[in-house]
Design a protein around this motif. Structure first.
Motif, PDB file in Angstrom:
ATOM      1  N   ALA A  56       0.842  -1.193   0.000  1.00 50.30           N
ATOM      2  CA  ALA A  56       0.000   0.000   0.000  1.00 50.30           C
ATOM      3  C   ALA A  56       0.876   1.242   0.000  1.00 50.30           C
ATOM      4  CB  ALA A  56      -0.918   0.013   1.213  1.00 50.30           C
ATOM      5  N   VAL A  57       0.553   2.188  -0.870  1.00 49.09           N
ATOM      6  CA  VAL A  57       1.213   3.492  -0.871  1.00 49.09           C
ATOM      7  C   VAL A  57       0.645   4.304   0.290  1.00 49.09           C
ATOM      8  CG1 VAL A  57       1.493   5.656  -2.130  1.00 49.09           C
ATOM      9  CG2 VAL A  57       1.569   3.469  -3.355  1.00 49.09           C
ATOM     10  N   ARG A  58       1.513   4.841   1.140  1.00 49.19           N
ATOM     11  CA  ARG A  58       1.049   5.650   2.268  1.00 49.19           C
ATOM     12  C   ARG A  58       1.727   7.018   2.253  1.00 49.19           C
ATOM     13  NH1 ARG A  58      -2.070   3.296   6.084  1.00 49.19           N
ATOM     14  NH2 ARG A  58      -2.812   5.455   6.050  1.00 49.19           N
ATOM     15  N   GLU A  59       0.933   8.051   2.525  1.00 52.24           N
ATOM     16  CA  GLU A  59       1.393   9.434   2.609  1.00 52.24           C
ATOM     17  C   GLU A  59       2.309   9.832   1.455  1.00 52.24           C
ATOM     18  OE1 GLU A  59      -0.180   7.873   5.913  1.00 52.24           O
ATOM     19  OE2 GLU A  59       1.965   7.474   5.776  1.00 52.24           O
ATOM     20  N   PRO A  60       1.862   9.702   0.206  1.00 49.81           N
ATOM     21  CA  PRO A  60       2.716  10.061  -0.928  1.00 49.81           C
ATOM     22  C   PRO A  60       3.058  11.549  -0.921  1.00 49.81           C
ATOM     23  CG  PRO A  60       0.445   9.780  -1.652  1.00 49.81           C
ATOM     24  CD  PRO A  60       0.495   9.322  -0.225  1.00 49.81           C
ATOM     25  N   GLN A  61       4.235  11.860  -1.405  1.00 47.11           N
ATOM     26  CA  GLN A  61       4.704  13.238  -1.470  1.00 47.11           C
ATOM     27  C   GLN A  61       5.314  13.516  -2.829  1.00 47.11           C
ATOM     28  OE1 GLN A  61       7.373  14.141   1.737  1.00 47.11           O
ATOM     29  NE2 GLN A  61       6.132  13.102   3.288  1.00 47.11           N
ATOM     30  N   ILE A  62       5.214  14.772  -3.226  1.00 45.67           N
ATOM     31  CA  ILE A  62       5.861  15.238  -4.448  1.00 45.67           C
ATOM     32  C   ILE A  62       6.887  16.282  -4.048  1.00 45.67           C
ATOM     33  CG2 ILE A  62       5.541  16.362  -6.666  1.00 45.67           C
ATOM     34  CD1 ILE A  62       4.266  13.607  -6.511  1.00 45.67           C
ATOM     35  N   ALA A  63       8.157  16.086  -4.484  1.00 48.33           N
ATOM     36  CA  ALA A  63       9.247  16.981  -4.081  1.00 48.33           C
ATOM     37  C   ALA A  63       9.170  17.237  -2.590  1.00 48.33           C
ATOM     38  CB  ALA A  63       9.182  18.294  -4.863  1.00 48.33           C
ATOM     39  N   PRO A  64       9.267  16.202  -1.781  1.00 44.30           N
ATOM     40  CA  PRO A  64       9.003  16.334  -0.344  1.00 44.30           C
ATOM     41  C   PRO A  64       9.993  17.250   0.351  1.00 44.30           C
ATOM     42  CG  PRO A  64      10.059  14.238  -0.810  1.00 44.30           C
ATOM     43  CD  PRO A  64       9.723  14.853  -2.134  1.00 44.30           C
ATOM     44  N   GLY A 114      12.067  13.022  -6.825  1.00 43.63           N
ATOM     45  CA  GLY A 114      11.070  14.012  -6.424  1.00 43.63           C
ATOM     46  C   GLY A 114       9.823  13.430  -5.802  1.00 43.63           C
ATOM     47  N   ALA A 115       9.546  12.143  -6.016  1.00 44.13           N
ATOM     48  CA  ALA A 115       8.390  11.503  -5.395  1.00 44.13           C
ATOM     49  C   ALA A 115       8.863  10.677  -4.206  1.00 44.13           C
ATOM     50  CB  ALA A 115       7.663  10.615  -6.391  1.00 44.13           C
ATOM     51  N   TRP A 116       8.014  10.586  -3.186  1.00 39.13           N
ATOM     52  CA  TRP A 116       8.346   9.802  -1.996  1.00 39.13           C
ATOM     53  C   TRP A 116       7.063   9.258  -1.411  1.00 39.13           C
ATOM     54  CZ3 TRP A 116       7.411   9.568   3.283  1.00 39.13           C
ATOM     55  CH2 TRP A 116       8.303   8.806   4.045  1.00 39.13           C
ATOM     56  N   CYS A 117       7.152   8.111  -0.776  1.00 37.32           N
ATOM     57  CA  CYS A 117       6.020   7.541  -0.057  1.00 37.32           C
ATOM     58  C   CYS A 117       6.519   6.451   0.868  1.00 37.32           C
ATOM     59  CB  CYS A 117       4.966   6.983  -1.030  1.00 37.32           C
ATOM     60  SG  CYS A 117       5.524   5.543  -1.963  1.00 37.32           S
ATOM     61  N   ARG A 118       5.691   6.062   1.782  1.00 32.15           N
ATOM     62  CA  ARG A 118       5.920   4.844   2.538  1.00 32.15           C
ATOM     63  C   ARG A 118       5.242   3.701   1.793  1.00 32.15           C
ATOM     64  NH1 ARG A 118       4.598   8.824   6.279  1.00 32.15           N
ATOM     65  NH2 ARG A 118       6.263   9.259   7.800  1.00 32.15           N
ATOM     66  N   LEU A 119       5.842   2.527   1.833  1.00 35.46           N
ATOM     67  CA  LEU A 119       5.237   1.329   1.260  1.00 35.46           C
ATOM     68  C   LEU A 119       5.014   0.348   2.397  1.00 35.46           C
ATOM     69  CD1 LEU A 119       7.455   1.060  -1.940  1.00 35.46           C
ATOM     70  CD2 LEU A 119       5.014   1.615  -1.884  1.00 35.46           C
ATOM     71  N   GLU A 120       3.778  -0.106   2.555  1.00 36.66           N
ATOM     72  CA  GLU A 120       3.443  -0.876   3.747  1.00 36.66           C
ATOM     73  C   GLU A 120       2.431  -1.978   3.458  1.00 36.66           C
ATOM     74  OE1 GLU A 120       2.016   1.755   6.748  1.00 36.66           O
ATOM     75  OE2 GLU A 120       3.839   2.959   6.820  1.00 36.66           O
ATOM     76  N   VAL A 121       2.471  -2.994   4.292  1.00 41.27           N
ATOM     77  CA  VAL A 121       1.380  -3.940   4.470  1.00 41.27           C
ATOM     78  C   VAL A 121       1.061  -3.870   5.950  1.00 41.27           C
ATOM     79  CG1 VAL A 121       0.610  -6.327   4.361  1.00 41.27           C
ATOM     80  CG2 VAL A 121       2.130  -5.424   2.588  1.00 41.27           C
ATOM     81  N   GLU A 122      -0.097  -3.358   6.296  1.00 42.87           N
ATOM     82  CA  GLU A 122      -0.401  -3.027   7.684  1.00 42.87           C
ATOM     83  C   GLU A 122      -0.161  -4.210   8.617  1.00 42.87           C
ATOM     84  OE1 GLU A 122      -3.931  -0.929  10.340  1.00 42.87           O
ATOM     85  OE2 GLU A 122      -4.244  -1.352   8.210  1.00 42.87           O
ATOM     86  N   GLY A 123       0.649  -3.942   9.624  1.00 46.59           N
ATOM     87  CA  GLY A 123       0.919  -4.944  10.635  1.00 46.59           C
ATOM     88  C   GLY A 123       1.906  -6.017  10.234  1.00 46.59           C
ATOM     89  N   ARG A 124       2.417  -5.932   8.984  1.00 46.31           N
ATOM     90  CA  ARG A 124       3.303  -7.005   8.525  1.00 46.31           C
ATOM     91  C   ARG A 124       4.626  -6.525   7.944  1.00 46.31           C
ATOM     92  NH1 ARG A 124       0.537 -10.615   4.267  1.00 46.31           N
ATOM     93  NH2 ARG A 124       2.564 -11.670   4.480  1.00 46.31           N
ATOM     94  N   PHE A 125       4.603  -5.403   7.201  1.00 46.83           N
ATOM     95  CA  PHE A 125       5.794  -5.094   6.417  1.00 46.83           C
ATOM     96  C   PHE A 125       5.819  -3.613   6.059  1.00 46.83           C
ATOM     97  CE2 PHE A 125       8.454  -5.364   2.521  1.00 46.83           C
ATOM     98  CZ  PHE A 125       9.498  -6.143   3.014  1.00 46.83           C
ATOM     99  N   THR A 126       7.021  -3.021   6.078  1.00 47.97           N
ATOM    100  CA  THR A 126       7.174  -1.628   5.672  1.00 47.97           C
ATOM    101  C   THR A 126       8.490  -1.440   4.916  1.00 47.97           C
ATOM    102  OG1 THR A 126       8.272  -1.022   7.746  1.00 47.97           O
ATOM    103  CG2 THR A 126       5.884  -0.722   7.650  1.00 47.97           C
TER     104      THR A 126
END
Length: 505
Positions: A56-64, A114-126
């Motif tokens: 899952a893409v979480r909190e995506p950012q552009i030019a953070p 320029g793009a950034w995000c967290r990649l996650e599987v809730e409770g399992r993986f980040t």
């Protein structure tokens, strides 16, 4: 927080001083080759070990601006070209992507595109990518095989207690969701011409603007990015020259403008760019300059879009406005609730305003007392603490009417038990159809109507032919209606009753 967190780096821990600072040769950029490939292979090893094939893409950012990116110049498309459509559909909070696409996002972050995000599987993986190509991987289980694979690839994994890029959105208060109540309030504000523009922040530092009216509101709502942050603004000023003339001498602003085609655009600029900015918006229909400083940037109200099932899963927060704080208070209130507050103002038009703990409720004159009063000050004073009952909670108009009398017994109910009795009281008012008589022995006593047909045995054209204001009149109580607040009296029927049954009010 996951129990197993590892920092993956190309930097040898042996090249650190006593304080842990790296003192070796620092290559903060990607080689776009073997080292980058090693990172991606290591991430793949951890994901496969944990059985992860979608992220899952979480909190995506552009030019953070929240992380120390920027060692490489940003490129057009922020590294997302070819991964997502040009409008970045699919790059939003909560979007599910394949492991292969997730690895391409990691590649773009390693390259500081320029793009950034967290990649996650809730409770399992980040997966978190940090500055200088530090990659943080969290897992719900130990990943010994992946760790061994990472070392073989020439990278250095280290066990940590937590990733420095773990989401931290535990600020006090509750985030307002863009639910049906939000849209009903927005529609009401648009109808009153209080609101005209909707700001959609679909990723950090990435914004779309929408003009609002009764005919476009549903269409705008339907095309918003999932989990977007929303801010509602009043209309833009058509005096573009005045907006430009009012730009600050220094500081960062966001200029929002509507071009000749009706397209609304925004850009951020400081004082060194204002001249260029003025040329850029030549021909604009309308514009507004918004401060970039939180304490000066005040939309009407804000919200975050919940998921299709109504649950708000987005972790990011908007900066609460006064309306948002009112919403947080109002949602704790309910009709019939007894509440204590302080009278803050008695308006000239008769409404009493009461502070009930951060929100101003109101009491209309009829709700101050069961008896007739001329002014609220007959009952309450500014600064007085009162206890009242909530009559309604209007989330759309942000109104809470209160009642003092709802907590008091209705004295008219006692009077209703006196139907049939004979009383004598003063005539208080004459009207074309009869006379009003006070039937209780007090200045604020209830008054009843003696209709012209009940004033005398003969036909009465005008009540003043029989009685005058201030004159004592003996009447019989015919009916008391507490609901309609009406009391019917008869003088002629009282005259037929023995004098010993009369009483004075």
């Amino acid at each position: 927080m996951l129990p197993f967190v590892y920092r993956i780096t190309k930097y040898d821990p042996a090249d650190r001083d006593e304080s842990g600072s790296y003192i070796g040769t620092a290559e903060a950029v990607s080689d776009h080759g073997p080292v980058e490939s090693a990172y991606l292979q290591a991430v793949t090893a951890f994901a496969e070990h944990a059985g992860i094939d979608r992220l899952a893409v979480r909190e995506p950012q552009i030019a953070p601006g929240l992380v120390d990116f920027g060692a490489e110049p940003a490129i057009e498309g922020h590294g997302l070209a070819g991964l997502f459509p040009s409008d970045l559909a699919g790059f939003h909070d909560g979007a599910l992507v394949s492991l292969a696409l997730g690895l391409e996002l990691v590649r773009a972050m390693l390259r500081d595109n320029g793009a950034w995000c967290r990649l996650e599987v809730e409770g399992r993986f980040t997966i978190h990518v940090g500055w200088d190509q530090y990659v943080y991987i969290g897992s719900s289980e130990p990943c010994e095989e992946a760790l061994a694979r990472t070392r073989v690839l020439g990278l250095f994994p280290e066990r940590l207690d937590a990733s420095p890029y773990d989401a931290d959105y535990d600020e006090p208060g509750e985030q307002r969701p863009a639910d049906d109540v939000f849209w009903a309030r927005l529609r009401w504000c648009v109808a009153l011409r209080q609101a005209a523009i909707l700001e959609e922040i679909y990723a950090d530092n990435a914004t779309r603007w929408h003009r609002l009216n009764d005919g476009t509101l549903d269409e705008v709502r339907a095309r918003l990015t999932p989990r977007a942050q929303l801010a509602v603004w009043p209309g833009l000023s058509t005096d573009v020259a005045a907006v430009l003339a009012g730009l600050p001498e220094e500081g960062l602003i966001e200029l929002v403008w509507e071009d000749a085609d009706g397209q609304i655009t925004s850009t951020t600029a400081d004082e060194t760019q204002f001249v260029e900015l003025a040329a850029k918006i030549t021909g604009a229909r309308a514009a507004a300059a918004l401060s970039m400083y939180t304490d000066e940037r005040q939309p009407l109200f804000t919200a975050v879009l919940p998921d299709s099932d109504g649950v708000l899963r987005a972790r990011w927060r908007t900066e609460p406005t006064q309306s948002d704080r009112h919403w947080a208070i109002l949602k704790t209130l309910y009709r019939g609730q007894v509440i204590t507050g302080t009278v803050t103002e008695i308006a000239s038009f008769g409404v009493t305003f009461v502070d009930i703990g951060g929100f101003t409720a109101m009491i209309n004159i009829p709700e101050l007392s069961w008896r007739h009063i001329d002014y609220p000050s007959d009952v309450v004073t500014v600064g007085q603490e009162i206890t009242a009952e909530i009559l309604d909670v209007d989330m759309v108009r942000e109104r809470v009417p209160l009642s003092l009398k709802a907590l008091q017994a209705d004295p008219m109910l006692d009077l209703a038990r006196q139907v049939g009795q004979i009383v004598t009281g003063p005539v208080t008012k004459l009207v074309p159809f009869g006379a009003f008589v006070r039937v209780e022995d007090s200045e604020d006593g209830f008054e009843g109507l003696v209709h012209n047909t009940e004033l005398a045995d003969t036909q009465v054209e005008r009540p003043e032919d029989v009685v005058q204001v201030g004159e004592a009149l003996t009447v019989k109580i015919l009916e008391v209606d507490p609901t309609r607040r009406r009391i019917a009296l008869s003088h002629k029927q009282a005259l037929a009753v023995a004098p010993e049954r009369h009483r004075h009010s």
